[in-house]
Design an enzyme around this catalytic site. Structure first.
Site, PDB file in Angstrom:
ATOM      1  CB  THR A  13      -0.731  -0.089   1.358  1.00 37.97           C
ATOM      2  OG1 THR A  13      -1.498  -0.830   1.060  1.00 37.97           O
ATOM      3  CG2 THR A  13      -1.852   1.122   1.264  1.00 37.97           C
ATOM      4  NE  ARG A  45       5.557 -10.927   1.680  1.00 41.69           N
ATOM      5  CZ  ARG A  45       5.110 -10.412   2.803  1.00 41.69           C
ATOM      6  NH1 ARG A  45       5.522 -10.656   4.357  1.00 41.69           N
ATOM      7  NH2 ARG A  45       4.151  -9.799   3.158  1.00 41.69           N
ATOM      8  CB  VAL A 132       3.696  10.418  13.966  1.00 40.37           C
ATOM      9  CG1 VAL A 132       2.423  10.553  14.809  1.00 40.37           C
ATOM     10  CG2 VAL A 132       4.851   9.580  14.783  1.00 40.37           C
ATOM     11  N   GLY A 134       0.525   9.554   9.593  1.00 37.89           N
ATOM     12  CA  GLY A 134      -0.330   9.816   7.734  1.00 37.89           C
ATOM     13  C   GLY A 134       0.902  11.259   7.593  1.00 37.89           C
ATOM     14  CB  ILE A 136      -0.947  15.001   9.845  1.00 35.74           C
ATOM     15  CG1 ILE A 136      -2.244  14.940   9.438  1.00 35.74           C
ATOM     16  CG2 ILE A 136      -0.603  16.635  10.321  1.00 35.74           C
ATOM     17  CD1 ILE A 136      -2.738  14.300  10.852  1.00 35.74           C
ATOM     18  CD  GLU A 190      -3.106  -4.691   9.495  1.00 41.13           C
ATOM     19  OE1 GLU A 190      -2.963  -5.390   8.557  1.00 41.13           O
ATOM     20  OE2 GLU A 190      -3.266  -3.472   8.661  1.00 41.13           O
ATOM     21  CG  ASP A 201      -1.020   2.220  14.820  1.00 38.27           C
ATOM     22  OD1 ASP A 201      -0.113   1.684  14.667  1.00 38.27           O
ATOM     23  OD2 ASP A 201      -1.815   3.566  14.903  1.00 38.27           O
ATOM     24  CE  LYS A 205       0.233   5.465  14.030  1.00 40.10           C
ATOM     25  NZ  LYS A 205      -0.916   5.602  13.658  1.00 40.10           N
ATOM     26  N   GLY A 302      -3.580   5.581   4.503  1.00 39.43           N
ATOM     27  CA  GLY A 302      -3.946   5.101   3.053  1.00 39.43           C
ATOM     28  C   GLY A 302      -2.696   5.244   2.217  1.00 39.43           C
TER      29      GLY A 302
END
Lengths: 436, 436
Positions: A13, A45, A132, A134, A136, A190, A201, A205, A302
């Site tokens: 992604t 991979r 951290v 995404g 921003i 996930e 997660d 961060k 994203g």
């Protein structure tokens, strides 16, 4: 000046998104960086897997060390994620004198102290804006933009999945388990959602944010972490009745005794901007002693938003590589010779929706006259409110919302409406933007 | 490494604030910049005027050129503001090989193209973060943080006085003229408020934002500008009834035909975050093709917030002056040898307010038992809601909001409450933060 050559580890992604952004915006990026930035090699991979990006012009290999050991490559992008063998890859890239850009929050939170020490020894840059929140630019904002401040505290919605779940529970009265299942189906969470819903997660961060805010070592193991799995609809409703919203916050606060590092569900007064950050969006509120509170909001995950941060780091490294006066951050963001004279539109060529308020006599046919004028100018009406005339007055206010139209058409229509014998005074017009 | 020497032109609100922040946060700033930053000389029009800062250790002079021509000074801060003689001072500083930091939006919007050309010739930096939206690092965010994007549009609340007026009109049903008079009395608006309420100040800032977003020359004269003086309470009310807020926005949008540059009152859907930016606060919403919408919020004016941006620029210049690997932006914001091991607090030493939900038998005395336990642990109650018991159930939910308390006290109190024979099950607890 010759192009900067980039090698990418991982074409999932984030890797695929980064290839797409670097290609789609190549011209704009070169105007800003002062040099072309090209991806020459990438590792994946599974070479047979379908991808979100084209790999035209990129030598794709199964072995990450083909990228890491390529002497032509200036910057290695680690976009595999997770812990494990990735740490050795990053250290190998550094040992080879490559600059490294990574989006990997657990890698930085757990092994950053060691990685940065090695990078300093070798004189290379390791950049991690994408780790951290995404897209921003929160690392840059704190590390550079607020560098005059003593940071007092920060609080962030830094996990989009958790925020999506809490938002759905509040807005639609749904249950935790139900929304989590949907988040998994939508690909936000996930298959194993533990990292998201248990706050791990977010704790990765927060570790990074606290370190750059206070100048302390990275120490993930000391973050107090509580998930959102026990939050019920009942609590969400009671909180709302009391004037609060429940958000899963990461909080770092400097006190006289030490630093609080904590991730937990938190009630916040609903009037705060951060209480109104909904869905998968992220936001970080930072309180500095000089600047006061500042807030940074945007997409926290994203392909494209994360790529936005990765590419910004690549541009930063490129500018630093050649930091003679002509190659620092340019005054106007783009290199002086790349400034373009794109035409600035005259106001009558603006496009906008409108709010119109006019005073008209309270008799039949007035509205028909007005709407006909608008229709003649191809202006569609979104809503009309006709108010009762105030006592002792004959004129009645009519309020209209229009759809987007060319300003010239609106000017002409208003002139005709004001000329109607049944309309008194000027039409009050205010532009309307959905900013969607 | 020897200190960086700074000279300041102007010791008013922004100049005085900058001296204060540089002194108050000297240690923190040196930990970030890798060098001490000291103010050695400053100019002030009126030497006898009372100031908001101490001038201890600073040679204060009436002539700005004493600062500009001082061979010891590395960076000149232009904090006088306005057009006029200031342009010549900045050009003289550049000619002398000084780096320049300015907070002057009209100077940059009107003369930036010329100033930047001279700076490039001399190889010096001209930094202007404080010129737009005060302490919000919006120049850095767009110029560096979003450098991978094609910016599609941006929209900003970039004049605090105007936003204060519109907020008061909406929240308190007040008239424009009435609120303007108060804003002047509070010192938000100048004696001549034309620049604020007619949108000229916002147009200066929009000129700068558009230039760095799209890579176009600064061209203030092409901005369409409409003020807020014609907005009535009536319009504010109607907009609200339709689900909108009226904000004075600066909008820059790239279209296929050219760029729209416009400042005008605008209706925005109330659900947008930027519609909820109130009072004197500023916010800029930026839409990039990769990152999507991002928002930057904070104080747009004032001594300390503006100083925050000025000092960040000084730190940027200092880091660039010595951009060997050890003096780039450090990985963790502070220089490696300046990282401190401040203790991380154990959770039972956290301080927080709490939301508590418990299920109790619906009989007298239960609430008294619970509140006594809290009082014994010095926990003050902010609010209590006792709900009717659901049909067919004996247990009644009790919801409490507490004031800030030590987590250890709360843990002990909850253990005792859960041990009460009249209380069933576990107490649900969620921390509450006002983030004020």
């Amino acid at each position: 000046m010759k192009p900067v050559k980039v090698g990418i580890l991982g074409l999932g992604t984030v890797g695929g998104g980064t290839v797409n952004v670097l290609k789609r915006n190549a011209a704009e990026i070169a105007r800003r960086a002062g040099r072309e930035i090209i991806v020459t090699r990438a590792s994946s991979r599974d070479l047979g897997k379908p991808r979100i990006c084209s790999t035209e012009g990129i030598a794709v290999t199964a072995d990450p060390y083909d990228v890491i050991n390529d002497p032509e490559i200036d910057i290695v992008l680690e976009l595999i994620g997770g812990a494990g063998p990735v740490k050795d890859m990053v250290l190998a890239a550094i040992a080879n004198g490559k600059h490294v850009v990574t989006a990997n929050k657990s890698l930085i939170a757990l092994h950053g102290n060691e990685i940065f020490a090695k990078a300093s020894e070798k004189g290379v840059i390791v950049a991690f804006e994408a780790a951290v929140a995404g897209g921003i630019p929160i690392i840059k904002a704190i590390r550079e933009g607020l560098s005059g401040n003593q940071i007092q505290w920060l609080a962030g919605i830094i996990n989009g999945t958790g925020n999506f779940i809490l938002t759905e529970m509040r807005e639609k009265g749904r249950d935790f388990a139900d929304v989590l299942a949907e988040a998994q189906a939508l690909g936000y969470a996930e298959a194993d959602p533990t990292f998201d819903v248990e706050g791990i997660d977010a704790a990765h961060k927060l570790t990074i944010l606290a370190s750059i805010a206070f100048g302390i070592p990275l120490q993930f193991e000391k973050v107090y972490t509580e998930g959102i799995t026990k939050i019920t609809r009942l609590d969400v409703d009671y909180a709302e009745k009391l004037g609060y919203r429940i958000k899963h916050l990461g909080i770092a606060r400097k006190t006289g005794e030490g630093i609080e590092l904590r991730v937990h569900p938190t009630l916040i007064p609903e009037r705060r901007l951060i209480a109104n950050v909904n869905g998968v969006m992220n936001a970080v509120l930072v309180k500095g002693d000089a600047v006061g509170p500042t807030l940074y909001y945007g997409a926290g995950a994203g392909a494209d938003p994360t790529a936005s941060a990765v590419v910004a780091d690549v541009v930063d490294v490129t500018r630093a590589l050649t930091s003679d006066p002509e190659n620092r951050v340019p005054h106007l963001a783009f290199q002086p010779e790349a400034i373009k004279d794109i035409p600035i539109l005259a106001p009558d060529r603006f496009k906008s929706a409108y709010y119109l308020r006019l005073n008209a006599e309270d008799k039949p046919g007035v509205l028909a006259d007005v709407t006909k004028i608008l229709a003649d100018h191809r202006i569609s009406i979104e809503a009309i409110i006709q108010k009762e005339p105030p006592a002792n007055e004959k004129a009645v206010p009519i309020i209209l919302l229009t759809q987007v139209t060319l300003e010239k058409e609106m000017n002409d229509a208003i002139a005709k409406i004001e000329a109607l014998p049944t309309v008194t005074g000027q039409v009050c017009r205010i532009r309307l933007e959905t900013l969607g």
